[in-house]
Design a protein around this motif. Structure first.
Motif, PDB file in Angstrom:
ATOM      1  N   UNK A   1       3.011  38.968  19.298  1.00 54.70           N
ATOM      2  CA  UNK A   1       4.300  39.604  19.618  1.00 54.70           C
ATOM      3  C   UNK A   1       5.007  38.929  20.799  1.00 54.70           C
ATOM      4  N   UNK A   2       4.364  37.881  21.349  1.00 55.95           N
ATOM      5  CA  UNK A   2       4.879  37.213  22.554  1.00 55.95           C
ATOM      6  C   UNK A   2       5.058  38.187  23.714  1.00 55.95           C
ATOM      7  N   UNK A   3       4.162  39.176  23.764  1.00 54.05           N
ATOM      8  CA  UNK A   3       4.231  40.210  24.798  1.00 54.05           C
ATOM      9  C   UNK A   3       3.342  39.888  25.993  1.00 54.05           C
ATOM     10  N   UNK A   4       2.565  38.806  25.862  1.00 55.64           N
ATOM     11  CA  UNK A   4       1.659  38.435  26.949  1.00 55.64           C
ATOM     12  C   UNK A   4       1.609  36.920  27.061  1.00 55.64           C
ATOM     13  N   UNK A   5       1.485  36.434  28.278  1.00 57.50           N
ATOM     14  CA  UNK A   5       1.405  34.992  28.514  1.00 57.50           C
ATOM     15  C   UNK A   5       0.120  34.686  29.276  1.00 57.50           C
ATOM     16  N   UNK A   6      -0.833  34.062  28.573  1.00 60.24           N
ATOM     17  CA  UNK A   6      -2.105  33.704  29.223  1.00 60.24           C
ATOM     18  C   UNK A   6      -2.263  32.182  29.336  1.00 60.24           C
ATOM     19  N   UNK A   7      -1.135  31.486  29.238  1.00 57.86           N
ATOM     20  CA  UNK A   7      -1.166  30.013  29.251  1.00 57.86           C
ATOM     21  C   UNK A   7      -1.611  29.422  30.593  1.00 57.86           C
ATOM     22  N   UNK A   8      -1.549  30.243  31.656  1.00 58.10           N
ATOM     23  CA  UNK A   8      -1.932  29.739  32.979  1.00 58.10           C
ATOM     24  C   UNK A   8      -3.202  30.403  33.504  1.00 58.10           C
ATOM     25  N   UNK A   9      -3.922  31.108  32.618  1.00 56.47           N
ATOM     26  CA  UNK A   9      -5.153  31.792  33.044  1.00 56.47           C
ATOM     27  C   UNK A   9      -6.236  30.772  33.398  1.00 56.47           C
ATOM     28  N   UNK A  10      -6.874  30.978  34.531  1.00 57.29           N
ATOM     29  CA  UNK A  10      -7.932  30.067  34.978  1.00 57.29           C
ATOM     30  C   UNK A  10      -9.312  30.492  34.494  1.00 57.29           C
ATOM     31  N   UNK A  11      -9.440  31.764  34.114  1.00 58.14           N
ATOM     32  CA  UNK A  11     -10.764  32.298  33.783  1.00 58.14           C
ATOM     33  C   UNK A  11     -10.725  33.130  32.498  1.00 58.14           C
ATOM     34  N   UNK A  12     -11.712  32.881  31.636  1.00 54.78           N
ATOM     35  CA  UNK A  12     -11.960  33.717  30.455  1.00 54.78           C
ATOM     36  C   UNK A  12     -13.359  34.294  30.608  1.00 54.78           C
ATOM     37  N   UNK A  13     -13.462  35.614  30.594  1.00 54.75           N
ATOM     38  CA  UNK A  13     -14.766  36.275  30.717  1.00 54.75           C
ATOM     39  C   UNK A  13     -15.074  37.012  29.427  1.00 54.75           C
TER      40      UNK A  13
END
Length: 445
Positions: free
Chosen positions: A138-150
């Motif tokens: 939905x293009x409702x969130x931007x995680x393109x700059x996230x440094x961490x995935x847990x």
């Protein structure tokens, strides 16, 4: 060792002090310094109840750049309940770090308020895989700059990850760090590590030979199919007023057992995946607040239940996999308390129990099965509870009530109880004889 020795900052140490958390667990002691000082991907193995949330949550809060308003960390969880628990824990740990913004976007509840929440600056997002993918589409969130995935409780999330992890990974930067925490390391998790994590992976494990904490007493009782429910009822009567969880394999079994508990006036509720989220939330709220004492649940529905006062867990059906037993028993003996994990077996399942013992490195002690007289007495006690808790039927006519009263009016309370009890036991005896005859005929055929 104290948390300060692990490199934890003063604001977080202050919040831990408020929470009366002073000594790190083994997985926290091994994980926190590595996550704070290294740049490798990370795999942490520890059983349920050993403090994995703080093991990744405390260093993660410290690694967040508060001057950067973008999403910097994505925490994936298998269920909304676990997501809510982690959100609550991180908020508590960040009590003296008000500039850090944390949001939970899990399935099972309306998506619109979550979309509106994400308009505000957010540093850490906690999500179930399906809901996160929905938000991405939905293009409702931007995680393109996230440094961490847990990936938390990764072994419980395999199916959801298989279906949606590729899309999530595609939306994340390639130079991110990935932290994977799991209670077990099955082949599917090893494959996930190979496919989605870098070749530079640090792995630590904590006390993998035993269930998370040593406060759990693992017991078993062998029963005939016909007496299984009676033995459970006897056990529950002996733990009156204590909180516990009974695990069944299927939703149908959960519903059937919950109905039996309700008939026998046990304070209980059912929890499984087919229930709507508002109903699940209501039942969990009643359990946490002590309005009901017993939860009957499937494995996945019970994820994220972190209630300190759960004194026992009953495996009414053996789980299919060893990992499920780890997660089930880990619901009890939280926060340093003692707990009991009781497995109810039929004779043909004893070989499976031996496999569980060998694989998990556990000692299962025999629980003393009540004899036939004790079971009958308990069932009679439950019958009395049913009568006591039955609401009066105000639709019965006054004329009929008066007729009934004339039958009993000359009896004392003690005499009436004696006669009711004798009638109940006689009725049960007749039923037992009839059932025995039916069984004989079936065997003869």
């Amino acid at each position: 060792m104290q948390f300060a020795d692990l490199g934890i900052s003063t604001p977080i140490l202050k919040s831990l002090s408020d929470l009366k958390i002073s000594v790190p667990t083994e997985i926290q002691e091994k994980s926190i310094p590595i996550l704070l000082t290294k740049t490798d991907d990370f795999v942490g193995l520890a059983k349920t109840g050993t403090g994995k949330t703080a093991a990744f949550g405390l260093p993660l809060l410290q690694l967040i750049d508060c001057n950067n308003p973008t999403i910097q960390a994505v925490i994936l969880v298998p269920t909304r309940e676990l997501g809510h628990q982690i959100f609550s824990n991180l908020e508590s740990y960040a009590k003296y770090m008000p500039e850090i913004s944390i949001a939970a976007t899990c399935g099972g509840i309306p998506i619109k308020p979550q979309i509106e929440r994400l308009i505000s600056p957010t540093h850490i997002i906690i999500a179930t895989p399906g809901r996160l993918n929905d938000l991405i589409k939905r293009n409702a969130i931007n995680i393109k700059k996230a440094n961490y995935l847990i990936l938390d409780e990764a072994d419980e999330m395999i199916t959801a990850l298989k279906e949606g992890l590729d899309e999530i990974i595609a939306a994340l930067p390639k130079n991110r760090r990935t932290f994977l925490f799991s209670a077990t390391m099955p082949g599917t998790i090893k494959q996930l590590v190979q496919n989605y994590m870098s070749k530079y992976v640090t792995q630590v494990s904590a006390d993998m030979k035993a269930i998370g904490n040593q406060g759990i007493d693992h017991q078993y009782v062998i029963v005939d199919a016909i007496e299984k429910l009676d033995v459970l009822m006897h056990f529950l009567s002996s733990r009156e007023g204590e909180r516990g969880i009974i695990f069944c394999k299927t939703k149908a079994a959960v519903n059937k057992l919950a109905k039996n508990l309700a008939i026998n006036r046990f304070s209980s509720g059912a929890l499984h995946g087919s229930l709507t989220q508002p109903i699940r939330d209501r039942i969990m709220g009643q359990f946490r607040e002590g309005h009901i004492n017993i939860l009957v649940a499937t494995d996945l529905a019970a994820r994220g239940i972190d209630v300190a006062a759960i004194s026992y867990v009953v495996n009414y059906h053996l789980p299919d996999v060893y990992e499920a037993y780890v997660h089930r028993s880990g619901r009890t003996a939280r926060a340093g308390a003692k707990g009991l994990s009781l497995t109810v077996l039929q004779k043909e399942e004893t070989t499976q129990l031996a496999d569980f013992k060998k694989e998990l490195g556990l000692d299962f002690v025999a629980y003393k099965k009540p004899d036939a007289i004790s079971l009958e007495e308990n069932n009679t006690f439950l019958w009395a509870k049913q009568i006591f808790k039955t609401r009066p039927n105000h639709d019965v006519s006054t004329v009929l009530k008066d007729k009934i009263k004339t039958v009993f009016h000359h009896l004392t309370k003690e005499e009436l109880i004696e006669k009711m009890l004798a009638n109940h036991l006689l009725h049960n005896k007749v039923e037992d004889v009839a059932q025995s005859e039916i069984t004989k005929k079936k065997k003869h055929k």
